[in-house]
Design a protein around this motif. Structure first.
Motif, short mmCIF file in Angstrom:
data_model
loop_
_atom_site.label_atom_id
_atom_site.label_comp_id
_atom_site.label_asym_id
_atom_site.label_seq_id
_atom_site.Cartn_x
_atom_site.Cartn_y
_atom_site.Cartn_z
N ASP A 1 0.76 -1.57 0.49
CA ASP A 1 -0.45 0.33 -0.04
C ASP A 1 0.81 0.98 0.08
O ASP A 1 0.61 2.13 -0.80
CB ASP A 1 -0.71 -0.15 0.80
CG ASP A 1 -1.89 -0.99 1.47
OD1 ASP A 1 -2.00 -1.51 -0.01
OD2 ASP A 1 -2.25 -1.59 2.03
N VAL A 2 1.85 1.18 0.55
CA VAL A 2 3.17 2.02 0.36
C VAL A 2 3.49 2.71 -0.57
O VAL A 2 3.54 3.69 -0.72
CB VAL A 2 4.29 1.87 2.07
CG1 VAL A 2 5.27 2.97 2.09
CG2 VAL A 2 3.55 1.82 3.16
N LEU A 3 4.02 1.48 -1.26
CA LEU A 3 4.44 1.66 -2.50
C LEU A 3 3.06 2.30 -3.15
O LEU A 3 3.70 3.06 -4.16
CB LEU A 3 5.27 0.40 -2.67
CG LEU A 3 6.66 0.25 -2.28
CD1 LEU A 3 7.08 -0.47 -2.68
CD2 LEU A 3 7.46 0.74 -2.49
N VAL B 1 3.99 5.28 -5.82
CA VAL B 1 3.91 5.40 -7.49
C VAL B 1 2.85 6.33 -8.01
O VAL B 1 3.19 6.59 -8.87
CB VAL B 1 3.31 4.52 -7.89
CG1 VAL B 1 3.75 3.61 -8.85
CG2 VAL B 1 4.82 2.90 -7.70
N GLU B 2 1.63 6.14 -7.27
CA GLU B 2 0.56 6.97 -7.84
C GLU B 2 0.57 8.41 -7.86
O GLU B 2 0.69 9.87 -8.74
CB GLU B 2 -0.53 7.11 -7.03
CG GLU B 2 -1.81 5.29 -7.24
CD GLU B 2 -2.50 5.56 -6.64
OE1 GLU B 2 -3.19 6.05 -5.16
OE2 GLU B 2 -3.21 4.09 -6.45
N MET B 3 1.68 9.50 -6.92
CA MET B 3 2.45 10.55 -6.91
C MET B 3 3.53 10.73 -7.59
O MET B 3 3.85 11.42 -8.18
CB MET B 3 3.03 10.77 -5.45
CG MET B 3 1.87 10.69 -3.91
SD MET B 3 2.25 10.75 -2.83
CE MET B 3 2.70 12.85 -2.74
N ASP B 4 4.41 9.74 -7.97
CA ASP B 4 5.52 9.80 -8.98
C ASP B 4 5.87 8.67 -9.34
O ASP B 4 5.71 7.21 -9.54
CB ASP B 4 6.65 9.57 -7.91
CG ASP B 4 8.03 9.85 -8.41
OD1 ASP B 4 7.57 9.57 -9.85
OD2 ASP B 4 9.29 9.56 -8.02
N ILE C 1 9.76 -2.64 -5.62
CA ILE C 1 9.72 -3.85 -5.77
C ILE C 1 9.06 -3.90 -3.82
O ILE C 1 9.11 -3.43 -3.28
CB ILE C 1 11.41 -4.64 -5.76
CG1 ILE C 1 11.99 -4.55 -7.41
CG2 ILE C 1 10.63 -6.38 -5.60
CD1 ILE C 1 13.07 -5.44 -7.15
N VAL C 2 7.34 -4.61 -4.00
CA VAL C 2 7.14 -4.67 -2.74
C VAL C 2 8.22 -6.09 -2.61
O VAL C 2 7.71 -7.20 -3.49
CB VAL C 2 5.72 -5.59 -3.16
CG1 VAL C 2 5.29 -5.81 -2.26
CG2 VAL C 2 5.11 -4.17 -4.32
#
Length: 332
Positions: free
Chosen positions: A142-144, A148-151, A157-158
């Motif tokens: 969820d953090v990544l 990614v949505e912001m940048d 990699i999860v």
């Protein structure tokens, strides 16, 4: 995503198995050949029902009724999972994932940042400013996903960075450095051990929440072990004691984004025994020598007459381009 894919495969395999069993049943009960039995099984489960072939026996009709109820249920189950897969944008995720994997494969001399918490974000921002390629690893999807949505340019990699396969995905064998800033000291130690076992030449900087962990990280192979609380406390104390000097350095670096202070080691034997003036470092590179460390002795604001020797550590200030020239010159 993996759960949806498993459900789709389960539905497809179940449908194929059901059609295969019904083909054998029709062939046995109705006496049709295998192709005809397969044909009737397919059009029945698809609810098309052309009527050119119909069961003649009582048992065949009973089996067909059961087959329709089970088959239609399986078809509905499979189609609902496929629809869910498409609606949730899993195909788009797979495309992005493959694209990211291709990007990581092409990386060389990059940095791997393990942990994308508050400290990890600061590290990534600094790497961005310096145009240094990097890969982020974090176990929290969820953090990544939010990052990614912001940048969209964020390469991540999860996964669990303590595992070899996760670091392999980050192309660790071609990486220049690894920065481990995950929440647990134990995990930072494990990440350091794993990273050094996969790439002994990688430069590892690891975070320690407890000062007692610093020694363990160094023993695990970390090239630098840092406790943010100690560093932060020292910085606060320095600002309180010598605010003018630190403010001057910070403002100088802030006004010129590519200005840096670097620690370099003299390896060029041609410089051994030469004075600072004879080396013509300033003329050749444009960098300014702030200090020279000879063993345990530190010479600040070194005079032109000071002699240079192989193994001396030089602290230099200048633009990134100037320091790159200096690095090459000192290495010979």
């Amino acid at each position: 995503m993996q759960d949806s894919i498993k459900k789709i495969f389960f539905g497809i395999l179940s449908l194929l198995l059901l059609i295969f069993i019904q083909t054998l049943v029709y062939s046995s009960i109705e006496g049709w050949d295998l192709f005809t039995s397969f044909y009737v099984s397919v059009i029945t489960i698809s609810t098309v029902g052309y009527g050119d072939f119909v069961p003649k026996t009582f048992l065949g009709r009973v089996v067909t009724i059961i087959y329709i109820f089970v088959g239609v249920g399986l078809v509905a189950y499979t189609l609902s999972n496929v629809a869910s897969f498409l609606i949730e944008g899993h195909f788009k995720k797979i495309f992005k994932m493959r694209k990211m994997i291709e990007k990581i494969k092409k990386l060389k001399d990059h940095y791997i940042v393990c942990g994308y918490g508050r400290l990890g974000r600061v590290v990534v921002d600094e790497l961005k400013k310096s145009n240094i390629p990097y890969v982020v690893i974090d176990i929290n999807e969820d953090v990544l996903k939010e990052a990614v949505e912001m940048d969209n340019d964020l390469i991540c990699i999860v996964g669990d960075a303590t595992l070899e396969e996760t670091l392999e995905k980050a192309n660790i064998r071609k990486a220049k450095g690894l920065i481990s800033v995950v929440g647990s000291d134990a995990e930072n130690v494990f990440i350091t051990l794993t990273a050094k076992s996969l790439n002994p030449n990688i430069f590892v900087v690891a975070k320690a929440d407890k000062s007692s962990t610093l020694d363990k990280l160094i023993k695990a192979g970390a090239d630098r072990a840092i406790c943010p609380y100690i560093v932060g406390g020292m910085e606060i104390a320095k600002i309180a004691i010598n605010p003018e000097i630190l403010e001057f350095i910070h403002s100088l670096v802030a006004n010129e984004e590519d200005m840096e202070v670097r620690r370099l080691t003299i390896k060029n034997e041609a410089l051994d025994g030469k004075t600072l003036r004879e080396s013509k470092i300033r003329e050749k590179t444009g960098a300014t020598i702030l200090a020279i460390k000879k063993g345990n002795k530190m010479i600040t604001s070194p005079p032109p007459e000071v002699k240079l020797n192989v193994g001396d550590v030089v602290y230099a200030f200048g633009k990134r381009e100037q320091l790159e020239k200096l690095s090459k010159y000192l290495e010979g």
